[in-house]
Design an enzyme around this catalytic site. Structure first.
Site, PDB file in Angstrom:
ATOM      1  CD  GLU A  35       8.573   3.713  -6.779  1.00  0.00           C
ATOM      2  OE1 GLU A  35       7.995   2.702  -7.234  1.00  0.00           O
ATOM      3  OE2 GLU A  35       8.417   4.101  -5.604  1.00  0.00           O
ATOM      4  CE1 TYR A 118       3.368   2.185  -8.224  1.00  0.00           C
ATOM      5  CE2 TYR A 118       5.503   2.034  -9.317  1.00  0.00           C
ATOM      6  CZ  TYR A 118       4.752   2.115  -8.166  1.00  0.00           C
ATOM      7  OH  TYR A 118       5.378   2.159  -6.946  1.00  0.00           O
ATOM      8  CG  ASP A 136       1.938  -0.890  -5.475  1.00  0.00           C
ATOM      9  OD1 ASP A 136       0.842  -0.794  -4.870  1.00  0.00           O
ATOM     10  OD2 ASP A 136       3.028  -0.829  -4.882  1.00  0.00           O
ATOM     11  CB  CYS A 192      -7.867  -5.506  10.747  1.00  0.00           C
ATOM     12  SG  CYS A 192      -7.968  -6.405   9.192  1.00  0.00           S
ATOM     13  CB  CYS A 201     -11.673  -1.411   6.552  1.00  0.00           C
ATOM     14  SG  CYS A 201     -11.269  -2.772   5.458  1.00  0.00           S
TER      15      CYS A 201
END
Ligand code: SF4
Length: 317
Positions: A35, A118, A136, A192, A201
């Site tokens: 990370e 985060y 993020d 999508c 969505c």
């Protein structure tokens, strides 16, 4: 968030996620290293560094026992060196204060150098499977489009991400949201048709994917012009150390007659665009500088670029 399609999302992630070395383990130290490296750096860039770094420092104890020079050398070229310094300092604290166990509670984690909201959320959810949120850039985009929010407030994003982390297995939910943003719900031309969230969505319903989220206002780019001098003799290059990393003399004006112009290189760092003209010539003694072998010291990627110009034949510069 009861309507959140957590099952579709987790099935998609288990099936379609990219196989990356840091996903082969939930070892907290390894999750943490990955990370830190992935902050501000692309996956492709991180890949070779991750394995090399962990070969060199396989445990938090090994990292805590290493010198700052050794850690910076292993980080050399990845950029944003404060990340490496913080990581080493935090490893020392983990060994000294927590018996070499990476804390599994928010309060202790966030008290370590370089660990913010985060990072704490990523370590707690991925390594320890605890329902802490991560936001993020990728998660921000997915959540904004999913809910049809062009300019969501930070607070709203974190609250919504917390509900997502609780909607299934936290380590799967959080990684799936980040992976979806990185591979399917991309900034341009999201795919999508392949998205496990497509039925819910809002951006897809209204065809507003390109407008959501609106870009955040960034500070304007500042151009900085510098002149680097490569002054080499049989004892090495004239260089100086700045917080563990070595650099060539950088002048604000051209060095003048007697210096050969080798070429130009460019480097972007945060909101600065650094334009560097590179010269070869003898500067002589300079306060704070000494002769060193280039290959023996840790350097930034800008210094590496400058050095590469000296090694490139004139017709290929
Ligand atoms: S349906 Fe499209 S815009 Fe909506 S989350 Fe999925 S990829 Fe993104």
């Amino acid at each position: 968030m009861s309507a959140f399609p957590s099952r579709a999302l987790s099935e998609w992630f288990r099936r379609d996620h990219r196989r990356l070395p840091w996903r082969e383990t939930y070892d907290p130290y390894r999750v943490w290293v990955s990370e830190v490296m992935l902050q501000q750096t692309q996956v492709e860039t991180v890949l070779p560094y991750y394995d090399r770094f962990l070969d060199r420092f396989p445990t938090v104890e090994a990292l805590a026992a290493a010198s700052e020079d050794a850690v910076l050398a292993a980080w050399s070229g990845l950029g944003y060196y404060s990340r490496a310094r913080n990581l080493r300092n935090a490893a020392r604290r983990v060994v000294a204060d927590h018996g070499a166990h990476v804390p599994d509670d928010h309060e202790r984690l966030i008290a370590l150098p370089g660990i913010g909201r985060y990072m704490a959320g990523a370590i707690l959810s991925i390594a320890y499977n605890r329902p802490f949120p991560v936001v993020d850039g990728n998660v921000r985009r997915v959540l904004s489009r999913l809910h049809g929010w062009p300019e969501p407030k930070e607070r709203t994003l974190w609250d919504t991400a917390a509900a997502v982390a609780r909607a299934g297995e936290p380590r799967v939910m959080n990684q799936a949201m980040m992976e979806l943003g990185a591979t399917v719900c991309t900034p341009n031309a999201p795919r999508c048709g392949e998205c496990p969230l497509r039925r819910r969505c809002e951006a897809r319903k209204t065809g507003a994917q390109a407008e959501i989220p609106l870009p955040r206002k960034r500070p304007p780019t500042v151009r900085v012009d510098l002149h680097a001098v490569l002054d080499r003799n049989r004892n090495g290059y004239l260089m100086r150390e700045d917080r563990g990393l070595w650099e060539f003399p950088m002048l604000t004006d051209p060095p003048g007659d007697g210096f050969l112009h080798l070429g130009h290189c460019r480097h972007a760092i945060t909101h600065h665009r650094v334009e560097v003209d590179v010269y070869r010539g003898a500067l002589g003694r300079r306060k704070g500088y000494r002769r060193v072998r280039f290959d023996a010291v840790p350097v930034t990627s800008l210094t590496r670029k400058i050095h590469a110009l000296a090694e490139t034949p004139p017709n290929q510069r």
